[in-house]
Design a protein around this motif. Structure first.
Motif, PDB file in Angstrom:
ATOM      1  N   LEU A   1       0.834  -1.214   0.000  1.00 61.93           N
ATOM      2  CA  LEU A   1       0.000   0.000   0.000  1.00 61.93           C
ATOM      3  C   LEU A   1       0.861   1.253   0.000  1.00 61.93           C
ATOM      4  CD1 LEU A   1      -2.881  -1.072   2.433  1.00 61.93           C
ATOM      5  CD2 LEU A   1      -2.929  -0.982  -0.078  1.00 61.93           C
TER       6      LEU A   1
ATOM      7  N   ASP B   1      -8.129  -3.000  15.287  1.00 57.21           N
ATOM      8  CA  ASP B   1      -7.951  -4.249  14.550  1.00 57.21           C
ATOM      9  C   ASP B   1      -7.699  -5.342  15.583  1.00 57.21           C
ATOM     10  OD1 ASP B   1      -7.129  -4.874  11.353  1.00 57.21           O
ATOM     11  OD2 ASP B   1      -6.504  -6.390  12.806  1.00 57.21           O
TER      12      ASP B   1
ATOM     13  N   SER C   1      -5.664  -7.680  15.135  1.00 58.74           N
ATOM     14  CA  SER C   1      -4.251  -8.069  15.037  1.00 58.74           C
ATOM     15  C   SER C   1      -3.372  -7.025  15.717  1.00 58.74           C
ATOM     16  CB  SER C   1      -3.855  -8.196  13.553  1.00 58.74           C
ATOM     17  OG  SER C   1      -2.463  -8.069  13.395  1.00 58.74           O
TER      18      SER C   1
ATOM     19  N   ASN D   1     -14.282  -6.606  16.208  1.00 53.03           N
ATOM     20  CA  ASN D   1     -15.598  -6.187  15.699  1.00 53.03           C
ATOM     21  C   ASN D   1     -16.729  -6.795  16.524  1.00 53.03           C
ATOM     22  OD1 ASN D   1     -14.642  -4.702  13.546  1.00 53.03           O
ATOM     23  ND2 ASN D   1     -14.670  -6.409  12.113  1.00 53.03           N
ATOM     24  N   ARG D   2     -16.462  -7.919  17.175  1.00 54.67           N
ATOM     25  CA  ARG D   2     -17.535  -8.579  17.941  1.00 54.67           C
ATOM     26  C   ARG D   2     -17.819  -7.882  19.258  1.00 54.67           C
ATOM     27  NH1 ARG D   2     -15.002 -13.011  15.535  1.00 54.67           N
ATOM     28  NH2 ARG D   2     -13.469 -13.145  17.193  1.00 54.67           N
TER      29      ARG D   2
ATOM     30  N   LEU E   1     -13.156  -1.755   5.576  1.00 50.73           N
ATOM     31  CA  LEU E   1     -12.519  -1.943   4.267  1.00 50.73           C
ATOM     32  C   LEU E   1     -11.958  -3.356   4.174  1.00 50.73           C
ATOM     33  CD1 LEU E   1     -11.375   1.311   5.200  1.00 50.73           C
ATOM     34  CD2 LEU E   1     -11.133   1.126   2.742  1.00 50.73           C
TER      35      LEU E   1
ATOM     36  N   PHE F   1     -14.211  -7.749   8.093  1.00 53.55           N
ATOM     37  CA  PHE F   1     -15.089  -8.826   8.553  1.00 53.55           C
ATOM     38  C   PHE F   1     -16.181  -8.201   9.429  1.00 53.55           C
ATOM     39  CE2 PHE F   1     -10.946 -10.516   7.621  1.00 53.55           C
ATOM     40  CZ  PHE F   1     -11.229 -11.666   6.906  1.00 53.55           C
TER      41      PHE F   1
ATOM     42  N   MET G   1      -1.244 -10.321   1.214  1.00 51.09           N
ATOM     43  CA  MET G   1      -2.113  -9.453   2.025  1.00 51.09           C
ATOM     44  C   MET G   1      -3.584  -9.779   1.837  1.00 51.09           C
ATOM     45  SD  MET G   1      -1.765  -5.818   0.017  1.00 51.09           S
ATOM     46  CE  MET G   1      -3.332  -5.083  -0.466  1.00 51.09           C
TER      47      MET G   1
END
Ligand SMILES: C[S@@+](CC[C@H](N)C(=O)[O-])C[C@H]1O[C@@H](n2cnc3c(N)ncnc32)[C@H](O)[C@@H]1O
Length: 295
Positions: free
Chosen positions: A68, A126, A128, A148-149, A164, A167, A246
């Protein structure tokens, strides 16, 4: 590194508001989370982990950062900024859910900064830790390791949520968005990386995305959709390796497919991306009860 003082962050364990206290974030329930020396906070509860080292690994993160940073997806970042800038102001809170190594938030912050005096709050998280550590080197923002959960943000506090190539967990997204807030999802379209997919798979299948259906079932309403297609400059062997590393294709491709990809050199690939805006206009009481957060 920035931490927000307006009760925006919440404890992932008991949902109390987190306050900055010297070099940690603390809730009144007695939980404390250290601010890492790189300038992020790990708010991932044990219950939010499905493995010891969840999310993208160190090598994937490095490959994405390098790819990126070379600017191959710059048109994606530009389009994202053009869609977001009209809807935000200095009081807005923008959150990138599954922010990876922070490329898109860095690009967004730069483009917002160069076009106005508007300084919205910017948060990226994130699952990670490798991704979040890399993100801290890109931009001074609020960076969290989180899932996200179980998003460690106050209910109805976010104006613009980004997902983006992520998930999404729509119920949890709705619970943190303001009533008039929007979710912008950016995902691969049918022709995305088609040249690479033709090489790594014996047969290229088209799978219909069910994301929109899932989002609407969770109470989002469909907003505008737009697409972006372009051809990258010719990519070197190294860049093709980074691109493959990626994406989920790294795990799905056969060994022979990956060997064929490793022999590619000087190949341009199609980037085909769908931008889907979703509105959080429904009744949100179903996704979050008033006892779920204690400020
Ligand atoms: C394909 S990458 C996209 C990263 C970034 N959004 C980008 O486009 O550069 C997906 C990201 O989602 C993260 N991820 C996976 N599951 C997650 C979850 N449950 N909550 C938050 N992030 C997650 C991964 O660690 C990874 O960084």
């Amino acid at each position: 590194m920035k931490f927000l003082h307006n009760n925006l962050l919440k404890c992932p364990l008991d949902q109390h508001a987190l306050q900055l206290d010297a070099d940690c974030l603390r809730c009144e329930g007695g939980h404390a989370f250290d601010i890492a020396r790189q300038g992020y906070v790990n708010l991932l509860g044990a219950a939010d982990k499905r493995s010891r080292d969840p999310g993208d690994g160190k090598e994937m993160v490095t490959a994405r950062r390098d790819f990126l940073s070379d600017g191959h997806y710059q048109p994606v970042a530009d389009k994202l900024a053009s869609l977001i800038k009209p809807q935000i102001n200095a009081d807005s809170t923008i959150v990138d859910a599954g922010c990876g190594e922070g490329y898109y938030l860095e690009q967004l912050a730069t483009q917002i900064g160069s076009s106005s005096h508007c300084r919205p709050s910017i948060i990226g998280f994130d699952i990670s830790k490798w991704a979040v550590q890399a993100a801290t080197r890109r931009l001074a923002a609020t960076w969290l390791v989180a899932s996200n959960r179980n998003i460690p943000l106050a209910p109805h506090s976010v104006d613009c949520l980004l997902s983006l190539f992520g998930f999404p967990v729509f119920n949890s997204f709705r619970s943190v968005l303001k009533k008039e807030g929007t979710l912008l999802m950016v995902d691969a379209g049918p022709q995305h990386l088609i040249e690479l997919r033709k090489v790594i798979y014996p047969e290229v299948r088209r799978s219909e995305s069910t994301m929109l259906t899932q989002a609407c079932a969770a109470g989002f309403s469909e907003g505008e959709t737009s697409t972006l297609q372009f051809l990258t400059d010719p990519l070197s062997q190294l860049q093709i390796h980074q691109l493959l590393s990626m994406t989920p294709h790294l795990f799905r491709a056969t060994r022979e497919g990956k060997q064929r990809a490793a022999r590619l050199d000087h190949v341009s690939v199609t980037v085909d991306v769908v931008f889907q805006r979703l509105h959080n206009r429904g009744d949100s009481t179903s996704v979050l009860s008033s006892t779920d957060y204690r400020a």
